[in-house]
Motif scaffolding. Structure first.
Motif, PDB file in Angstrom:
ATOM      1  N   THR A  41     -13.606  12.432 -16.573  1.00 31.52           N
ATOM      2  CA  THR A  41     -13.340  11.018 -16.835  1.00 31.52           C
ATOM      3  C   THR A  41     -14.541  10.340 -17.487  1.00 31.52           C
ATOM      4  O   THR A  41     -14.398   9.605 -18.483  1.00 31.52           O
ATOM      5  N   ARG A  44     -14.935  11.406 -21.109  1.00 28.68           N
ATOM      6  CA  ARG A  44     -13.935  10.758 -21.960  1.00 28.68           C
ATOM      7  C   ARG A  44     -14.376   9.351 -22.350  1.00 28.68           C
ATOM      8  O   ARG A  44     -14.337   8.961 -23.523  1.00 28.68           O
ATOM      9  N   TYR A  48     -15.029   8.527 -26.097  1.00 27.10           N
ATOM     10  CA  TYR A  48     -13.837   7.953 -26.732  1.00 27.10           C
ATOM     11  C   TYR A  48     -13.376   6.628 -26.132  1.00 27.10           C
ATOM     12  O   TYR A  48     -12.422   6.026 -26.632  1.00 27.10           O
ATOM     13  N   ASP A  51      -9.446   4.161 -23.248  1.00 25.29           N
ATOM     14  CA  ASP A  51      -8.105   4.432 -23.756  1.00 25.29           C
ATOM     15  C   ASP A  51      -8.064   5.637 -24.686  1.00 25.29           C
ATOM     16  O   ASP A  51      -7.024   5.937 -25.281  1.00 25.29           O
ATOM     17  N   SER A  53      -8.905   9.903 -25.585  1.00 24.46           N
ATOM     18  CA  SER A  53      -8.541  11.185 -24.980  1.00 24.46           C
ATOM     19  C   SER A  53      -9.503  12.271 -25.432  1.00 24.46           C
ATOM     20  O   SER A  53      -9.856  12.347 -26.619  1.00 24.46           O
ATOM     21  N   ASN A  55     -10.075  16.311 -26.151  1.00 19.77           N
ATOM     22  CA  ASN A  55      -9.165  17.322 -26.689  1.00 19.77           C
ATOM     23  C   ASN A  55      -8.431  18.050 -25.570  1.00 19.77           C
ATOM     24  O   ASN A  55      -7.239  18.347 -25.690  1.00 19.77           O
ATOM     25  N   ASP A  57      -7.554  16.759 -22.782  1.00 21.23           N
ATOM     26  CA  ASP A  57      -6.538  15.845 -22.242  1.00 21.23           C
ATOM     27  C   ASP A  57      -5.207  15.978 -22.977  1.00 21.23           C
ATOM     28  O   ASP A  57      -4.153  15.644 -22.420  1.00 21.23           O
ATOM     29  N   LYS A  58      -5.257  16.424 -24.226  1.00 15.29           N
ATOM     30  CA  LYS A  58      -4.059  16.485 -25.068  1.00 15.29           C
ATOM     31  C   LYS A  58      -3.228  17.742 -24.827  1.00 15.29           C
ATOM     32  O   LYS A  58      -2.119  17.849 -25.353  1.00 15.29           O
ATOM     33  N   ASP A 326     -15.736  20.382 -25.084  1.00 19.13           N
ATOM     34  CA  ASP A 326     -14.449  19.871 -25.542  1.00 19.13           C
ATOM     35  C   ASP A 326     -14.282  20.079 -27.043  1.00 19.13           C
ATOM     36  O   ASP A 326     -13.181  20.383 -27.522  1.00 19.13           O
TER      37      ASP A 326
END
Length: 468
Positions: A41, A44, A48, A51, A53, A55, A57-58, A326
C-alpha cells in the motif's frame, strides 16, 4: 477475409481453452522479500498516489497467504520460500528439507567464515523436491535471479537443500554440475542464475578487496561453471552481451548483495551500483535465455532488498525497491505478451515470503507524501502525539530507532534518503511480522489462486499449472 476471421476466432478459442485448462508452458514466480500488505500500500501511494495502481495490483487473481513455519508463528525467509517451492513446512533457517530437520548452526571454514555443510550424511532430515527440480526433470529450463546474494535464503530454496541457510559456501557448491557437493537433482544444472555474493564462488585471496571472504577449499566455482558451458558475467555489459543459447550465471557484487535501487540509480551510483543491471533488465535477459527451450521454463525472480531496508527501518529504500520489483513484473508481462498475447501458456505469480512490522499510522490527509509527517485530513495541519510532537505516517512496531524522548519531526528530516522511521519496541534490528501476505496471479492456471491459502498449497497449484 472470412477465412482469416475464422482462423483468428479459432486461435482465440484455443488460447482461451488452454488458459482454462491451467496448463502453463512457462511460470514466472515473483517473490518480494518481506513485502507485506502495508509495504504494498505504501509503495503504491509513494509512486502512483492513493487512486493509482501498481502493476501487481492489475493482475486479476488474488489470494491471501498464511506464512507461519513449522516451528514459529513468524517465519524467516528460508522455510517460507521453501514452502512455496516444495509444498513442505519446515523449521526456521532450514532450506528445502523435511519437517524434522533441525537448523543446527553451520560450521566455520579455515578463515572463520560460516559455510560448512553441517547436515550431509548425518541423518538430520532429508531433501524434498523443489518445483525447479521437477520442471528440470520434465525437460524445462529453470532460472533463479535475485537482488540479494545468489546463495541467500530465497534463491537458495529454489536449487539447494541444507539444514542452515547460513552455510552459503556449501549452498554455492550445490550449483556446479558434477562438482563436489552438487545437487544432482538439478540434472545438467540451473540454466540462468543471477545475483550478488561472488565471494561464495571464488577462492580465498588475502590480497583481494573481499578480504577474508572467499572459499577456504580453494575452488573457483565460476571457472568450473564456465567449463560446464556457462557464460559467466560480472556486470550489466557482460549480461547484455551474453548469448541466449548457453547457460548463464551473473554475479554482480564482489562480496554482498546488489545495491539498493535508490543507491544504484543515484548520481553517482553507490558502490558497485554503476555496473549492476536493474531487476527488470535481469528478468528480461533471463526470459530471453530460458525461452530458447521449446518445452518452456520456470523462473524465480526475487526483489530481495525490500526486506533488508525494512529490517533497517529505512522505509524510503524499501518502497523504492518495491517499485523496482513492480517494474520488473511489468517488464516480464510485456515480454511474455509479445509471443503469448493472452498468456494462454504463461502463468505469472507475485507474492511475498513474510510480512514486516511496518505500520500505516494516523488519519493522514489524502495526497500527503507517504514518507512525510502525518497531516490531518480535515485541516491539513501536522498532527501531534499526546505530548504535542509531530510523527510520520509510516512507523515500525520494533527496531533500532526508538528515541528515549520523542521530539518534533520536520519534513526535511523525514524525507531524507537515510531517515529511519521510529519504532515502538527497541531491538537491534526490526523483525519480520507474522501476518498474512498477498498473492497476485495472471495467465494460465491463475484462476486456481483464490481465497486464503497456506504457503505450502501454492506449490501444488504451481505443479497443477504445469500439469505435473
Amino acid at each position: 477475409m472470412k477465412q482469416t476471421f475464422l482462423a483468428a476466432a479459432l486461435a482465440l478459442s484455443f488460447a482461451n481453452s488452454a488458459y482454462a485448462a491451467g496448463e502453463a508452458k512457462n511460470i514466472i514466480f515473483f517473490l518480494g522479500d518481506g513485502m507485506g500488505p502495508s509495504t504494498v500500500t505504501a509503495s503504491r501511494i509513494f509512486k502512483y498516489g492513493e487512486d493509482g495502481s501498481l502493476n501487481m495490483d492489475k493482475l486479476e487473481r488474488t489470494a491471501r497467504i498464511k506464512t507461519y513455519s513449522n516451528d514459529a508463528q513468524t517465519t524467516d525467509s528460508a522455510p517460507s520460500m521453501a514452502a512455496y517451492m516444495t509444498g513442505v513446512k519446515m523449521n526456521n533457517e532450514v532450506i528445502s528439507m523435511s519437517p524434522e530437520t533441525v537448523a543446527t548452526p553451520p560450521g566455520k571454514d579455515a578463515n572463520g567464515n560460516l559455510g560448512i555443510n553441517n547436515c550431509a550424511a548425518t541423518g538430520n532430515g532429508a531433501s524434498v523436491a523443489t518445483i525447479l527440480e521437477l520442471a528440470k526433470a520434465k525437460g524445462k529450463a529453470i532460472g533463479s535471479i535475485t537482488t540479494t546474494e545468489l546463495t541467500h535464503a530465497t534463491p537458495a530454496a529454489t536449487f539447494s537443500h541444507i539444514c542452515n541457510r547460513n552455510a552459503q559456501y556449501a549452498i554455492a557448491a550445490q550449483l556446479v554440475p558434477g562438482g563436489a557437493g552438487y545437487n544432482s537433482a538439478l540434472l545438467d544444472g540451473v540454466d540462468v542464475l543471477m545475483g550478488g555474493g561472488r565471494n561464495h564462488f571464488l577462492p580465498y585471496d588475502a590480497s583481494s578487496s573481499a578480504g577474508k571472504l572467499g572459499r577456504a577449499d580453494g575452488r573457483n566455482l565460476l571457472t568450473e561453471l564456465g567449463a560446464k558451458g556457462y557464460t559467466v558475467s560480472a556486470n550489466k555489459a557482460d549480461m547484455i552481451a551474453a548469448p541466449t543459447n548457453k547457460k548463464f550465471i551473473g554475479l554482480y557484487s564482489s562480496k554482498s548483495h546488489l545495491e539498493y535501487e535508490l543507491d544504484r540509480t543515484a548520481t553517482p551510483p553507490v558502490g558497485e551500483g554503476a555496473t549492476q543491471p536493474s531487476l527488470s533488465e535481469m528478468t528480461t535477459k533471463a526470459m530471453d535465455i530460458l525461452s530458447q527451450n521449446a518445452n518452456g521454463y520456470f523462473l524465480m525472480v526475487e526483489g530481495g532488498r525490500i526486506d533488508h531496508a525494512l529490517h533497517g527501518t529505512n522505509a524510503k529504500r524499501a518502497l523504492t525497491d518495491t517499485i523496482a520489483f513492480d517494474d520488473a513484473i511489468k517488464a516480464a508481462l510485456d515480454k511474455a505478451k509479445l509471443t503469448d498475447p493472452t498468456l494462454a501458456n504463461t502463468l505469472i505469480v507475485v507474492t511475498a515470503d513474510h510480512d514486516h512490522t511496518l505500520a500505516f499510522n494516523g488519519y493522514g490527509k489524502r495526497g500527503n507524501p507517504i514518507l512525510d509527517i502525518n497531516r490531518d485530513y480535515k485541516t491539513g495541519q501536522a498532527t501531534k502525539d499526546a505530548d504535542g510532537n509531530t510523527y510520520t505516517t509510516l512507523v515500525f512496531g520494533n527496531g533500532p530507532n526508538r528515541p528515549d524522548l520523542r521530539t518534533n519531526l520536520d519534513s526535511a528530516t523525514v524525507l531524507a534518503d537515510n531517515y529511519l522511521q521510529e519504532t515502538g519496541v527497541r531491538l537491534a534490528s526490526e523483525t519480520h511480522g507474522g501476518g498474512d501476505v498477498k498473492l497476485f496471479a495472471t495467465g494460465a492456471g491463475a484462476k486456481s489462486f483464490k481465497g486464503t491459502l497456506d504457503n505450502t498449497k501454492v506449490f501444488g497449484l504451481l505443479k497443477s499449472a504445469f500439469g505435473f
